[in-house]
Write a protein that holds these residues in place. Structure first.
Motif, mmCIF file in Angstrom:
data_model
loop_
_atom_site.group_PDB
_atom_site.id
_atom_site.type_symbol
_atom_site.label_atom_id
_atom_site.label_comp_id
_atom_site.label_asym_id
_atom_site.label_seq_id
_atom_site.Cartn_x
_atom_site.Cartn_y
_atom_site.Cartn_z
ATOM 1 N N ASP A 45 -3.898 -1.506 -10.615
ATOM 2 C CA ASP A 45 -3.843 -1.567 -9.163
ATOM 3 C C ASP A 45 -2.485 -2.127 -8.743
ATOM 4 N N PRO A 46 -1.543 -1.288 -8.300
ATOM 5 C CA PRO A 46 -0.189 -1.761 -7.992
ATOM 6 C C PRO A 46 -0.151 -2.773 -6.860
ATOM 7 N N SER A 47 -1.052 -2.630 -5.878
ATOM 8 C CA SER A 47 -1.050 -3.539 -4.735
ATOM 9 C C SER A 47 -1.328 -4.971 -5.153
ATOM 10 N N SER A 48 -2.277 -5.169 -6.055
ATOM 11 C CA SER A 48 -2.625 -6.527 -6.487
ATOM 12 C C SER A 48 -1.631 -7.077 -7.502
ATOM 13 N N LEU A 49 -1.173 -6.234 -8.426
ATOM 14 C CA LEU A 49 -0.225 -6.700 -9.436
ATOM 15 C C LEU A 49 1.111 -7.094 -8.817
ATOM 16 N N SER A 50 1.459 -6.442 -7.707
ATOM 17 C CA SER A 50 2.747 -6.747 -7.079
ATOM 18 C C SER A 50 2.788 -8.165 -6.531
ATOM 19 N N VAL A 51 1.624 -8.728 -6.202
ATOM 20 C CA VAL A 51 1.590 -10.092 -5.664
ATOM 21 C C VAL A 51 1.922 -11.101 -6.754
ATOM 22 N N THR A 52 1.232 -11.031 -7.875
ATOM 23 C CA THR A 52 1.418 -12.026 -8.930
ATOM 24 C C THR A 52 2.658 -11.754 -9.778
ATOM 25 N N THR A 53 2.933 -10.487 -10.076
ATOM 26 C CA THR A 53 4.080 -10.172 -10.936
ATOM 27 C C THR A 53 5.327 -9.833 -10.149
ATOM 28 N N GLY A 54 5.221 -9.704 -8.830
ATOM 29 C CA GLY A 54 6.372 -9.378 -8.013
ATOM 30 C C GLY A 54 6.755 -10.483 -7.062
ATOM 31 N N PHE A 55 5.863 -10.835 -6.153
ATOM 32 C CA PHE A 55 6.207 -11.780 -5.096
ATOM 33 C C PHE A 55 6.505 -13.174 -5.645
ATOM 34 N N PHE B 136 -14.013 -1.750 -13.414
ATOM 35 C CA PHE B 136 -14.297 -0.344 -13.144
ATOM 36 C C PHE B 136 -13.998 -0.039 -11.678
ATOM 37 N N SER B 137 -13.219 1.024 -11.442
ATOM 38 C CA SER B 137 -12.870 1.454 -10.095
ATOM 39 C C SER B 137 -13.699 2.673 -9.719
ATOM 40 N N PRO B 138 -14.624 2.537 -8.757
ATOM 41 C CA PRO B 138 -15.420 3.696 -8.333
ATOM 42 C C PRO B 138 -14.560 4.801 -7.736
#
Length: 363
Positions: free
Chosen positions: A119-129, A197-199
């Motif tokens: 999930d790029p949106s969530s990973l960008s917070v911890t690994t980006g911001f 799991f992503s529905p």
């Protein structure tokens, strides 16, 4: 792209809550209903997209320029303390540009709705911001250290080699890296990575699953205060003070040169003057590029709605992205400053360039 997703770009959300971890949800709709329509959704998306791609390409260019800084400084050697500081600055800028470019790339993935195993949106917070904030502050404090060291050279020219030794320089840089990078890793404790799991994709993806405890709120807010207030404004104040002293020192050097031209015409005096000018330009560039971030951090104290989770969310997010872009620009310009101001750096780089290009062509 769904308009609701544009209100949920987690990379510049200051507190990665469940709102920033889900693409679309009831909480997102509540946020959208509270947004003041100063910026329309279309204008907001256009600005964010432009800033994202600008950050991506400038970040990639900054990575290349800082690799050149690292190679050239290593070739010059470390007989002088200032070259150790320049190398440390190049490493910090390289990592900062890489992380900011990664964060921008995550948003590009969100825009394009690319089917990825994470999930790029969530990973960008911890690994980006948060990691981006860490290396930006490391860059800020190394810049402050360099400026302070040059101030000591100007104020105590006969004692500076005893005050600022090579061992003290290395120790100071290590301390800056430890206190700059170390605390940022706490975000991974309260926002751990999990395979879920992503529905929507009908498969398991890697995403961030925040801890549902008050400890998460305490840690995230503490990190924001540490990086966004304490470190940011401490470095800013130090650089401002040192820049003023450097300006006074340059003026004094110029006046002394007029009074005693022959003495200041020596190679050592010319070299010292060039180094002071280089550091002065580094400090001015940092101050110019840090002003948007400082303003963005101060505004919420006067206007509580200026937040990525309140009424002025769109404007807040655009301002945060713009300040992030200026930080990337600051990290990308040092190579050109060294190339323009440093004669030894320029000669070493051109020598490496002349040797490398023919070999590359023959290969």
């Amino acid at each position: 792209m769904d308009a609701r997703v544009t209100e949920n770009t987690g990379y510049y959300g200051l507190d990665p809550s469940p709102t920033t971890m889900n693409a679309i949800g009831a909480t997102d709709m509540d946020l959208i209903s509270k947004i003041r329509p100063i910026l329309s959704a279309e204008v907001h998306l256009a600005l964010v997209t432009v800033l994202t791609y600008a950050m991506l390409f400038i970040g990639l260019a900054g990575m290349v320029s800082n690799i050149l800084v690292i190679i050239t400084c290593t070739k010059i050697g470390f007989l002088e303390n200032i070259n150790i500081s320049y190398l440390a600055l190049g490493i910090s800028d390289l990592l900062g540009c890489a992380i900011r470019a990664w964060g921008a790339l995550c948003f590009v993935f969100v825009v394009t709705n690319t089917k990825l195993p994470f999930d790029p949106s969530s990973l960008s917070v911890t690994t980006g911001f948060y990691l981006g904030q860490a290396f930006e502050k490391i860059t800020a404090f190394i810049t402050a250290f360099i400026a302070l060291e040059r101030c000591l050279c100007v104020q105590f020219p006969l004692h500076v080699k005893r005050i600022v030794t090579k061992r003290k320089t290395i120790f100071s840089i290590v301390v800056i890296y430890v206190f700059g990078f170390g605390p940022s890793n706490l975000i991974h404790v309260v926002y751990p990575l999990r395979w879920i799991f992503s529905p929507a994709q009908n498969r398991t993806i890697l995403t961030v699953v925040p801890l549902q405890t008050s400890f998460r709120f305490i840690v995230s807010r503490a990190l924001l205060a540490y990086y966004g207030t304490i470190l940011h404004f401490t470095a800013l104040i130090i650089v401002w003070i040192c820049t003023i002293f450097l300006a006074v020192g340059l003026k004094r050097k110029a006046d002394t040169r007029k009074e005693n031209f022959k003495h200041l015409n020596s190679k050592e005096d010319k070299r010292d003057l060039r180094v002071i000018k280089t550091v002065f330009l580094l400090a001015i560039t940092y101050l110019a590029c840090s002003t948007p971030a400082a303003a963005t951090l101060l505004v919420p104290h006067f206007e509580p709605e200026f937040s990525t989770s309140r009424g002025l969310a769109r404007i807040s997010r655009v301002c945060h992205m713009f300040s992030g872009l200026t930080s990337v620009i600051n990290s990308s310009l040092n190579f050109f400053i060294f190339l323009y101001m440093g004669s030894r750096f320029r000669q070493t780089f051109m020598s490496l360039f002349r040797k490398t290009i023919p070999r590359f062509i023959r290969t």
